[in-house]
Each structure stands twice: as structure tokens, then as C-alpha cells.
Design an enzyme around this catalytic site. Structure first.
Site, short mmCIF file in Angstrom:
data_model
loop_
_atom_site.label_atom_id
_atom_site.label_comp_id
_atom_site.label_asym_id
_atom_site.label_seq_id
_atom_site.Cartn_x
_atom_site.Cartn_y
_atom_site.Cartn_z
CG ASP A 21 42.16 42.45 39.92
OD1 ASP A 21 41.61 41.39 40.28
OD2 ASP A 21 41.52 43.46 39.57
CG HIS A 38 42.03 32.25 42.40
ND1 HIS A 38 42.17 33.60 42.20
CD2 HIS A 38 40.71 32.05 42.68
CE1 HIS A 38 40.98 34.19 42.36
NE2 HIS A 38 40.09 33.26 42.65
CG LEU A 132 62.15 39.80 48.29
CD1 LEU A 132 62.23 41.24 47.77
CD2 LEU A 132 61.49 38.90 47.24
C1 IPE Z 1 42.00 43.24 45.06
O1 IPE Z 1 41.38 42.65 43.98
C2 IPE Z 1 42.41 42.19 46.05
C3 IPE Z 1 43.44 41.25 45.61
C4 IPE Z 1 44.11 41.28 44.50
C5 IPE Z 1 43.75 40.21 46.55
P1 IPE Z 1 39.79 42.59 43.83
O2 IPE Z 1 39.53 41.96 42.53
O3 IPE Z 1 39.19 41.93 45.02
O4 IPE Z 1 39.40 44.13 43.82
P2 IPE Z 1 38.03 44.83 43.42
O5 IPE Z 1 36.96 44.24 44.27
O6 IPE Z 1 37.78 44.53 41.97
O7 IPE Z 1 38.25 46.28 43.65
C1 IPE Z 2 42.69 38.55 42.07
O1 IPE Z 2 42.02 38.07 40.95
C2 IPE Z 2 42.87 37.47 43.11
C3 IPE Z 2 42.08 37.64 44.34
C4 IPE Z 2 41.30 38.63 44.59
C5 IPE Z 2 42.21 36.61 45.33
P1 IPE Z 2 40.44 38.15 40.83
O2 IPE Z 2 39.87 36.88 41.38
O3 IPE Z 2 39.92 39.37 41.46
O4 IPE Z 2 40.26 38.19 39.29
P2 IPE Z 2 39.14 39.02 38.48
O5 IPE Z 2 39.29 40.46 38.86
O6 IPE Z 2 37.81 38.46 38.87
O7 IPE Z 2 39.48 38.76 37.05
MG MG Z 3 39.57 41.23 40.73
#
Ligand code: IPE
Ligand code: IPE
Ligand code: MG
Length: 250
Positions: A21, A38, A132
């Protein structure tokens, strides 16, 4: 800092799961579009896969896209989908050479034919690899997992006219994603949020939870070593007392 290499094999986790995240915030801080975050996140993913392979960790399960991530702006979802196709295509041969076995968990039916094809191709190419086990959770949700497992269990019970008493935890567990692997030992979430976000909710029952503020694209080899070191210091009790565990280890 103690390097992961210095941590004894007995205290290494067998199965690590990661909520990667913070990509969006990483990009925002640099005044870049979220898609750039990303893309930058892919490098950190490549590094953790290499680190796990070189430490002979049995399995790594990474959260790439949740069932709830469809609710993001369409343009972001679209850019994520094309990033998945290009990343899988670019990385799978390298993973194969490293003897990594790649599997996707989640509901694949909502993906485009192109993405489903690259998923199937990468799974087929690497299915006999013995290194792995890399599980990529895509369109995955823990609730979906329990629901799909219950449906399959129900169908099989009907076929065999089995009794309701035959449903125990193991019976359901067999139908869940990752049932072929040891339960996760270590959960890592970057980006500062301290929540599960509908990841492996059944499988995480006794997993050690590690949260770190670092945004995913910045997650480095040292950050990984620090997580392993933290894990090595945990006493896993599974309901027993600390004394019982200490006596077992003696
Ligand atoms: C969780 O992250 C999903 C992934 C890392 C793919 P999110 O950024 O979507 O989670 P929430 O919505 O903040 O809980
Ligand atoms: C996690 O990073 C990746 C996915 C959910 C695909 P985020 O896109 O949720 O990044 P933040 O939380 O907005 O910084
Ligand atoms: Mg996020």
C-alpha cells in the site's frame, strides 16, 4: 542493522503475505499521476520476490488488486489492468528462470480476455517450478474466498449426501485459496494503515501482523530485513502460555 542473512533459518517465516500500500501517496508527494506510483511499486515488488527467493522463503502472497479496488476512478482501474498485463508479460520468463511458481488467487472472471490469457500463460509456464511459491492476489477479497469455498463445499456435500456434522474447519479450509500452503506466518502492510482491507481474513487467524509507514515504492531491502528481524523476535503461542512455548523450545 542485522541483515536478513544473519537471521537463523528457524526464525524465518515460511509464508509471507504483503499488502503493498501507498503507491498513490508516493506519486502525490512527487506531483505525479497515481499510475506513476503503481509503476514505481513494481520495482519494490520485484525486490521482495528476489529477497524471498534468495532467503528460501517457501511462499510469498502479494495483494495486487482487491475486490473493492474496482470502485476507484475508471482511469486508474484501466491503468492498473494494463500495468498487470505488461508486468506479467515482462517478468514471467525471469521468474521462471528463478524457479518461481506463480499462481493467481481471486475471481479472474471479471478480467479482460487479454489479462486472463497472460495469467493462464504464466501459471502454466511456471507450474512445475519448485522454488518460491508466488501467489498474486488479484480481484481477491477474503469474504469472496470464504463464499466461494462454502459454495464448493456445499456442492460436494450434496453430491455425496454427506452429513452436516462432516463440516468442520478443515473441511472448509480445503476449498479456500492457498489451502495447499502453510498458513501465513508474517503479514506486512506498508503505507501506514493498520487494517486488513479484506485480505486473507480466514488465513490470517494466527499470523504476526507488521505495519510500517514506508510507502510501497520506497520499501527497500533494509525494510524487508527489519520486518524479518521483528518477526524473529515474536513468540508464537497459538493459545498456549509463554512458559509452555519456552519449555517446548528448550
Ligand atoms: C489494499 O489497499 C489493496 C491492495 C494493496 C491491493 P487499499 O489501499 O485498497 O486499502 P484501503 O481501501 O485503504 O483499506
Ligand atoms: C496500493 O496503493 C496499490 C493498489 C491498491 C492497487 P494505493 O493505490 O492504495 O496507494 P494509496 O493508499 O492511495 O497511497
Ligand atoms: Mg491504499
Amino acid at each position: 542493522m542485522i541483515k536478513a542473512a544473519d537471521i537463523s533459518e528457524q526464525t524465518l517465516p515460511r509464508h509471507i503475505v504483503v499488502v503493498m500500500d501507498g503507491n498513490g501517496r508516493w506519486a502525490n508527494k512527487r506531483l505525479l499521476p497515481r499510475a506513476a506510483g503503481h509503476k514505481a511499486g513494481v520495482n519494490a515488488t520485484r525486490s521482495i520476490v528476489e529477497n524471498c527467493a534468495s532467503h528460501k522463503i517457501e511462499a510469498l502472497t502479494i495483494f495486487a488488486f482487491s475486490s473493492e479496488n474496482w470502485n476507484r476512478p475508471q482511469a486508474e482501474v484501466k491503468s492498473l489492468m494494463s500495468l498487470f498485463v505488461s508486468t506479467i508479460t515482462a517478468e514471467v520468463k525471469k521468474l521462471h528462470k528463478k524457479n518461481v511458481c506463480v499462481k493467481f488467487i481471486g475471481d479472474k472472471t471479471r478480467f479482460s480476455d487479454k489479462l486472463q490469457n497472460s495469467i493462464n500463460t504464466s501459471e502454466l509456464l511456471t507450474e512445475n517450478n519448485t522454488g518460491l511459491q508466488l501467489n498474486i492476489a488479484a480481484n481477491y477479497g477474503g469474504r469472496w474466498d470464504i463464499m466461494q469455498a462454502s459454495r464448493k463445499l456445499y456442492c460436494d456435500l450434496q453430491k455425496t449426501n454427506a452429513d452436516i456434522d462432516s463440516i468442520d474447519e478443515d473441511a472448509l479450509d480445503k476449498y479456500l485459496s492457498l489451502s495447499h500452503l502453510a498458513a501465513p506466518d508474517l503479514f506486512i502492510r506498508t503505507g501506514g494503515e493498520q487494517r486488513i482491507s479484506n485480505f486473507l481474513i480466514w488465513q490470517l487467524a494466527y499470523t504476526e501482523l507488521y505495519f510500517v509507514d514506508t510507502l510501497w515504492p520506497d520499501f527497500s531491502d533494509d525494510d524487508f530485513s527489519e520486518a524479518l528481524q521483528w518477526y524473529a523476535g515474536r513468540q508464537r503461542r497459538f493459545g498456549k502460555t509463554g512458559q509452555q512455548i519456552a519449555e517446548q523450545g528448550a
